[in-house]
Motif scaffolding. Sequence first.
Motif, short mmCIF file in Angstrom:
data_model
loop_
_atom_site.label_atom_id
_atom_site.label_comp_id
_atom_site.label_asym_id
_atom_site.label_seq_id
_atom_site.Cartn_x
_atom_site.Cartn_y
_atom_site.Cartn_z
N ARG A 109 0.81 -1.22 0.00
CA ARG A 109 0.00 0.00 0.00
C ARG A 109 0.84 1.26 0.00
NH1 ARG A 109 -4.55 -0.77 -1.56
NH2 ARG A 109 -5.13 -2.20 0.10
N GLY A 110 1.98 1.23 0.69
CA GLY A 110 2.82 2.43 0.76
C GLY A 110 3.29 2.92 -0.59
N MET A 111 3.39 2.04 -1.59
CA MET A 111 3.83 2.43 -2.92
C MET A 111 2.80 3.30 -3.63
SD MET A 111 5.43 -1.18 -4.33
CE MET A 111 6.34 -0.43 -5.67
N PHE A 112 1.55 3.24 -3.17
CA PHE A 112 0.47 3.98 -3.80
C PHE A 112 0.05 5.20 -2.99
CE2 PHE A 112 0.37 -0.26 -5.51
CZ PHE A 112 0.08 -0.07 -6.86
N MET A 113 0.73 5.45 -1.90
CA MET A 113 0.42 6.61 -1.06
C MET A 113 1.24 7.81 -1.52
SD MET A 113 0.08 4.52 2.57
CE MET A 113 -0.23 5.98 3.58
N LYS A 114 1.06 8.93 -0.88
CA LYS A 114 1.67 10.18 -1.34
C LYS A 114 3.19 10.08 -1.35
CE LYS A 114 2.04 12.73 3.03
NZ LYS A 114 1.70 13.97 3.74
N PRO A 115 3.86 10.86 -2.21
CA PRO A 115 5.32 10.86 -2.25
C PRO A 115 5.92 11.14 -0.87
CG PRO A 115 4.47 12.04 -4.15
CD PRO A 115 3.29 11.75 -3.26
N GLY A 116 6.96 10.38 -0.54
CA GLY A 116 7.60 10.52 0.76
C GLY A 116 7.14 9.49 1.77
N THR A 117 6.20 8.63 1.38
CA THR A 117 5.71 7.57 2.27
C THR A 117 6.68 6.40 2.25
OG1 THR A 117 3.40 8.18 1.86
CG2 THR A 117 3.80 5.99 2.75
N LEU A 118 6.98 5.86 3.42
CA LEU A 118 7.88 4.71 3.50
C LEU A 118 7.15 3.43 3.12
CD1 LEU A 118 9.90 5.31 6.81
CD2 LEU A 118 10.46 5.99 4.47
#
Length: 293
Positions: A142-151
Amino acid sequence: MPARSGAQFSRRMGQKKQRPARAGQPHRSSDAAQAPAEQPHRSSDAAQAPCPRERCLGPPTTAGPYRSIYFSSPKGHLTRLGLEFFDQPAVPLARAFLGQVLVRRLPNGTELRGRIVETEAYLGPEDEAAHSRGGRQTPRNRGMFMKPGTLYVYIIYGMYFCMNISSQGDGACVLLRALEPLEGLETMRQLRSTLRKGTASRVLKDRELCSGPSKLCQALAINKSFDQRDLAQDEAVWLERGPLEPSEPAVVAAARVGVGHAGEWARKPLRFYVRGSPWVSVVDRVAEQDTQA
């Protein structure tokens, strides 16, 4: 790939359009395992068990890093990087990470610092080496599809962690592969020695502390609890602007590591590292010669 075509490829892929965010996506993940087929690279580092999220410790302090022969280090405090830095496509972001300083604050207030010297770009659904290939979304990625800068922190072989940061573009991110240790080296050494298997009695050299994606996670005590955190806002891990970024000729573009299953994508020059740095995990002499040509 010759330097000219590699550079043209990097620039072209850096222009990838950002896909619209999908509505209704949850913002937390609870799974910690990963199937071997989905691993974008390999690691031989030691085991680390997930731990609870750490408490907030107040605003970060920014003591200056040690001097490096690979980067200029003027005196003074460094600037924490925010969303505007991360909000760019994966290829230019992977290059921009080189020279920046990753900071980890431990629960006892100790701050560890390392300068980024090696990264890999993963471009999203079209990239056969990416966990988001084909546009698939799972609670784990899921983190790959969240806002830029998300781990995006995932686990491989049930024991090793790897740390990525999301970029512009649906399902795109950058893997951190290696750091030049700057501050807190003895603490890093202790963390690595405690968590690795096999030759735990051998004292690690400085160049061995963060020379690999799982090694740097061990050295900075990064685990699954950091998944989906905001690198622009978190109080336990953040990025500071390095005193000086490496010049363009000093950056080598090479094939990514451990993605042989990805067909033609395995050969694309989407790994970037600082030429001559002893902290890099894998040196590609052919790519270095092509860069000089």
